[in-house]
Design a protein around this motif. Structure first.
Motif: not given
Length: 295
Positions: A50-51, A69-74, A148-149
């Motif tokens: 994440q960092f 979106f990318l942070e949620t998928l990861l 937020k989404i």
């Protein structure tokens, strides 16, 4: 019979002997420690990833929606991987579980169809971008800012401070009005004036309110139009384009008040729709005499 019972009791005692229970507990604790270590390692990996992902997104100036979106998928990818490996460390056959899920997939899919629909709709929102985080939108009559989404819902904070979690499937299948997708926004203020008022004078009074105000654009130019010719008044509308569309709600309240004060100070008649009642005479057919409604 006694020999049979004795044999059974001996086998049970052997299975539940303190030595075997101790070995089982020690083995279980060892598996739990290994599983916890694996989960902790994946969590640490998630924080490190994440960092670096956040740094990479900042470097390429990704918007908040893409970053979320990318942070949620990861996050969910690492979470699922950590759970699978932790269960394997506990001696649980994850392959058999996945096979069972495959067999029962139809039942699970039917039971979780709403959750799956929201998940897929969330992916579509991220891909199609009808709005992004921070936009001012109106969904099913609810106006607010997109906070937020997620992969399940879109969080909207209303102007009175409420948080609305709108399911993504609802967002996809309804009309969403965005107030910030374009650089400028027009605000309209309706007012009624008397039918005998000088329209050119009223138009000049209203245009003067926004003409030298930097919050409003000169191009497109503001204008005053007649929206309706009524029996008791003339309905008109002041239309002005804002420089900052995010302030449209505040500016509309302010402009409405300024319109009212300007017309009132100028002595412009702003009548309500009223009905004039006239006395009614009733003629007696037999006598030919007139009588009032009071008799």
């Amino acid at each position: 019979m006694n020999d049979f019972l004795y044999t059974v009791s001996q086998r049970i005692a052997a299975q539940f002997s303190p030595e075997k229970i101790g070995v089982w507990i020690v083995g279980l604790l060892g598996d739990l420690i290994v599983a916890a270590a694996i989960f902790a390692a994946f969590y640490l990996g998630w924080r490190i990833a994440q960092f670096f992902l956040s740094a990479l997104l900042r470097r390429y100036r990704a918007d908040r929606t893409t970053a979320s979106f990318l942070e949620t998928l990861l996050k969910y990818a690492l979470l699922v991987t950590a759970v699978v490996h932790s269960l394997s460390a506990l001696g649980i056959n994850t392959g058999a579980i996945l096979a069972s899920l495959g067999i029962a997939g139809l039942t699970i899919g039917f039971a979780a169809r709403d959750a799956l629909s929201n998940f897929i709709s969330g992916l579509i929102i991220f891909w199609d971008r009808p709005f992004v985080i921070g936009d001012l939108v109106e969904v099913e009559g609810n106006y607010g800012r997109v906070d937020k989404i997620t992969l399940r819902s879109t969080r909207v904070v209303t102007s009175d401070g409420r948080m609305l979690a709108v399911p993504n499937s609802v967002v996809i299948n309804t009309t969403v009005a965005s107030y910030t997708n374009f650089p400028h926004l027009r605000i309209d203020v309706d007012v009624s004036i008397g039918v005998r008022e000088d329209m050119d004078r009223v138009r000049e009074l209203l245009l003067e309110i926004v003409r030298h105000d930097n919050d409003y654009l000169d191009d497109p130019a503001p204008r005053v139009v007649i929206t309706s010719l009524n029996d008791y008044n003339t309905a008109i509308q002041l239309q002005a384009w804002l420089n900052d569309e995010r302030r449209h709600l505040q500016k509309k309240y302010e402009l409405r008040e300024r319109v009212y004060k300007t017309l009132s100070e100028a002595g412009v008649d702003m009548p309500l729709e009223t009905i004039a009642l006239a006395p009614l005479e009733v003629r007696n057919i037999t006598t030919g005499r007139r009588s009032s409604p009071d008799g």
